[in-house]
Design an enzyme around this catalytic site. Structure first.
Site, PDB file in Angstrom:
ATOM      1  N   ASP A 163      10.569 -16.136  15.366  1.00  0.00           N
ATOM      2  CA  ASP A 163      10.923 -14.922  14.647  1.00  0.00           C
ATOM      3  C   ASP A 163      11.450 -13.924  15.694  1.00  0.00           C
ATOM      4  O   ASP A 163      11.440 -14.178  16.898  1.00  0.00           O
ATOM      5  CB  ASP A 163       9.734 -14.378  13.857  1.00  0.00           C
ATOM      6  CG  ASP A 163      10.202 -13.534  12.668  1.00  0.00           C
ATOM      7  OD1 ASP A 163      11.345 -13.033  12.698  1.00  0.00           O
ATOM      8  OD2 ASP A 163       9.424 -13.359  11.714  1.00  0.00           O
TER       9      ASP A 163
HETATM   10  C1  NOJ Z   1      11.920 -10.833  10.992  1.00  0.00           C
HETATM   11  C2  NOJ Z   1      11.350 -11.457   9.759  1.00  0.00           C
HETATM   12  O1  NOJ Z   1       9.965 -11.641   9.901  1.00  0.00           O
HETATM   13  C3  NOJ Z   1      11.984 -12.786   9.390  1.00  0.00           C
HETATM   14  O2  NOJ Z   1      11.533 -13.159   8.111  1.00  0.00           O
HETATM   15  C4  NOJ Z   1      13.478 -12.703   9.448  1.00  0.00           C
HETATM   16  O3  NOJ Z   1      14.044 -13.934   9.064  1.00  0.00           O
HETATM   17  C5  NOJ Z   1      13.910 -12.304  10.833  1.00  0.00           C
HETATM   18  N1  NOJ Z   1      13.337 -11.007  11.164  1.00  0.00           N
HETATM   19  C6  NOJ Z   1      15.430 -12.254  10.983  1.00  0.00           C
HETATM   20  O4  NOJ Z   1      15.960 -11.186  10.317  1.00  0.00           O
END
Ligand code: NOJ
Length: 746
Positions: free
Chosen positions: A276
């Protein structure tokens, strides 16, 4: 002269080049830096971001991007970066572009928690197919969804993005999402790679606070949190995203036991794992890694292939390979997975996006019609004293509340590139539906949030409270409130449109208090006090505490954040053109202090004593609950034992429509393993459901096989098992209802 290696490779007939050949041929030619580049992901939102990244792309130091730019410029930015990769980089490996298409890209569908309320995998699959088509048209072949996390604490803002509290329902909808995004071929022009996220346990975040740590027992991990991911892997999801949280102190991004042990070794997941956002380097803040180099090494060797946004792979891995701290073989393995996904998405053959594709793909009439169908089928009728469907004699309708006519709020959290101008609000939907038959008066009544003091800037730049402006804004607010009550008093029926702001659910949007926000409770009290028939429609990204209003109102409809066609869908259901068919995918608490409250809890040693001094343990509305415009009666559960070896027992119950209208019953199969040698299993577990469309007076039989899938569990070693002994079996309209039969498994 530079060897046009990839050109040659692509020119060869596919039959001559297996994907493995292509990957190995590329690997052999890559420098360690180029390999690490494949494991590094940037983000591009503006043309400036793209320009800043060009040099790194040419040098092969970035292999993928999050493309969050608006669709008007997305394909151009993609093509600009892609040109740098496939024309100007040494090995010409195309970039892959990913984005968060959570509930539609341009055509905004209801939020996932709403879609889950339809209890309909085929509906989810169809909405995700539209989402994939629009996303791909915008130059993105990798979707960071479906969210496969289980959510049992509605304080957590991201509950909106989940399919609710149940692993069985969740697993079905995750698998459906993967089919919808990827179809048979994720490389097709209208499909994209899916991402199961966030692996794993993110939804168990302590206190419902986003990004917090988790304490999950091995049994709960195996039987509650992992099954939706396993279903997604079985459905063929190409990618997985590791989670922000730590489990048992180890950040998920660096959790070898889960990323390699469970995902690769047990489940044989062949695809790639992406971290993430900056979560690789967050291992330092978690107190698990001492510095960037250690964070990169721990994440990579645990099984996390791509680092999203942060730079520890790019900055440290080459040196760690050189000094022998990291084996090149580990990097090769990760690169193989990345190239494997790149091949599956078809970008080697078609690296560029068509600039006119978005126009052709966005907001197709059938997509908008599907958004309407999805919104209608995800509404849940929670209470009805007969005020719904609205009587044709209701000539004057007052539509009151801050969400009566607010297009932006209908889009919900993480609405990608959905636009308020495409939304049909409840006011617009009702106006169109009622046209000549009734008059509609619309009044906001109050704001979603309490109005703060008004301020003004002084010549020296400082800001002070503007007393006059504050006073007149308070007067305006009071006038609004009064006007709404006057409109309500003059109406034959009142519809109140209330809820929570969309920005109060989603990422980084946890709540400590699950009440309706601002002055809405006061507004509802005043509306109820008029004595007029009252229908309350709640728009929210989570279960709110609706205890007071459920007592006061005649009818209560949970509409979630319904997307761009929420207005017409609601109008059709409120007016009785369509029946409400949704069922709750998550329990609704009576008070915030009652959470987490979920149906599949432990039986406990003193089940009759787990109440509070000041409140029952039962939720206000249980999992699986939802009314419609007719009534159903469920007969006793009968169990037909297997007649011979190899045959499975069957549980049956009749369902009768005892009302005056046709309707859809959702017969739900729940089981309880009465005694389990691995430790107590939940008091009830959903193991199937069946939708029965019944004419008035009609009876049909719901039937479920009690096979090992229905009765089994996963032990601490990850083995799917079923034990002999007694099982309680319910076929019921919702959790916690009906009479159980007992089945003795030999
Ligand atoms: C943070 C989020 O937790 C995740 O779900 C997302 O895909 C990513 N950022 C990318 O935007």
């Amino acid at each position: 002269m530079r060897l046009p290696f990839l050109t040659l490779l692509i020119a060869l007939p596919m039959s001559a080049q297996t994907p493995t050949d292509r990957i190995e041929a590329l690997l052999q030619r890559m420098t360690p830096e180029e390999k690490i580049g494949q494991l590094s992901q940037g983000v591009v939102h503006t043309p400036e971001h793209a320009e800043a990244a060009i040099a790194e792309v040419r040098a092969g130091r970035l292999g993928s991007f999050i493309l969050s730019a608006p669709p008007e410029i997305a394909t151009a930015l993609r093509n600009r970066l892609q040109h740098a990769a496939v024309e100007d980089s040494r090995l010409r490996v195309p970039l892959v572009f990913g984005a968060d298409t959570i509930h539609g890209y341009r055509t905004t569908f209801p939020i996932p928690l709403a879609l889950a309320s339809a209890w309909d995998p085929s509906l989810v699959e169809r909405t995700q197919a539209v989402a994939a088509r629009e996303t791909r048209a915008a130059g993105i072949e990798w979707i960071f969804a479906p969210m496969s996390d289980l959510a049992r604490d509605p304080r957590w803002g991201r509950v909106a993005e989940t399919f609710g509290e149940d692993p069985y329902l969740g697993a079905s909808l995750v698998a459906a999402s993967v089919r919808g995004f990827q179809g048979d071929d994720p490389g097709a022009a209208d499909r994209a790679a899916a991402t199961l996220k966030h692996f794993v346990g993110y939804g168990a975040t302590t206190g419902g606070r986003d990004y917090n740590t988790t304490d999950i027992t091995p049994f709960t991990l195996r039987n509650a949190h992992l099954p939706p991911f396993e279903a997604g892997v079985k459905a063929g999801a190409l990618t997985v995203m590791s989670a922000f949280n730590a489990i048992d102190g180890i950040p998920a991004v660096a959790n070898r036991q889960l990323l390699t042990g469970v995902l690769r070794d047990e489940w044989k997941f062949p695809g790639l794992v992406v971290s993430d956002w900056e979560s690789v380097t967050e291992a330092i803040k978690w107190g698990y890694a001492a510095n960037d180099a250690e964070a990169a090494r721990l994440a990579l060797t645990a099984g996390n292939d791509i680092e999203m946004v942060s730079r520890s792979y790019r900055d440290t891995l080459a040196q760690q390979v050189a000094d022998g701290t990291v084996q090149l073989g580990v990097i090769d393995q990760a690169v193989r997975r990345v190239l494997g996904v790149k091949l599956r998405t078809g970008i080697f053959e078609k690296p560029y996006a068509d600039s006119d594709a978005p126009q052709r793909a966005f907001l197709q009439p059938e997509s908008v019609a599907l958004a309407r169908e999805a919104a209608a089928r995800s509404l849940v009728l929670l209470k009805n004293d007969g005020v719904l469907p609205l009587a044709t004699s209701a000539r004057r309708i007052a539509l009151v509340g801050p969400l009566a006519d607010d297009a932006t709020e209908m889009l919900g959290t993480w609405s990608a590139h959905g636009r308020p101008e495409d939304v049909v609000t409840l006011a617009a939907g009702l106006r169109a539906r009622l046209a000549q038959s009734a008059t509609l008066t619309v009044a906001r009544g109050c704001e979603l949030l309490p109005a703060g003091p008004r301020t003004r800037a002084l010549p020296d730049g400082s800001v002070v409270i503007d007393e006059d402006a504050t006073r007149s804004s308070v007067t305006a607010v009071e006038a609004d409130f009064e006007q709404a009550i006057v409109a309500a008093r003059e109406a034959d029926v009142i519809i109140a449109a209330v809820g929570e702001p969309r920005g109060w659910s989603g990422e980084n949007a946890s709540r400590a208090d699950l009440s309706l926000t601002g002055r809405q409770p006061e507004l509802l009290r005043a509306l109820a006090a008029t004595g007029k028939p009252l229908v309350v429609v709640v728009f929210s990204g989570r279960p709110l505490v609706l205890t007071e209003i459920a007592n006061q109102t005649g009818a209560l409809v949970q509409a979630w954040h319904p997307g761009l066609q929420g207005g017409p869908a609601l109008a059709a259901v409120l007016c009785g053109d369509l029946p409400p068919v949704g069922r709750l995918p998550i329990s609704f608490p009576r008070a915030t202090g009652q959470v987490p409250v979920f149906y599949n809890h432990a039986t406990t040693g003193r089940p009759e004593m787990v109440d509070y001094r000041d409140l029952t343990r039962d939720p206000l509305f249980p999992f699986g609950f939802g009314l419609t415009y007719t009534r159903f009666e469920f007969g006793d559960v009968e169990i037909a034992e297997p007649a011979g070896a190899g045959q499975t027992p069957v549980a049956r119950a009749t369902v009768t429509n005892t009302g005056e209208r046709a309707g859809e019953a959702v017969a739900q199969l729940y089981i309880r393993d009465v005694a389990c040698s691995e430790g107590g299993r939940p008091a009830q577990e959903l193991r199937g459901w069946q939708r029965l469309t019944l004419a008035p007076g009609e009876t049909r039989t719901a039937e479920f096989v009690l096979d090992d899938n229905a009765l089994g569990f996963v032990d601490r070693q990850g083995r799917h098992r079923v034990e002999s002994g007694d099982f309680k079996v319910w076929i019921a309209p919702h959790a916690g209802s009906g009479k159980a039969a007992t089945y003795r498994k030999k």
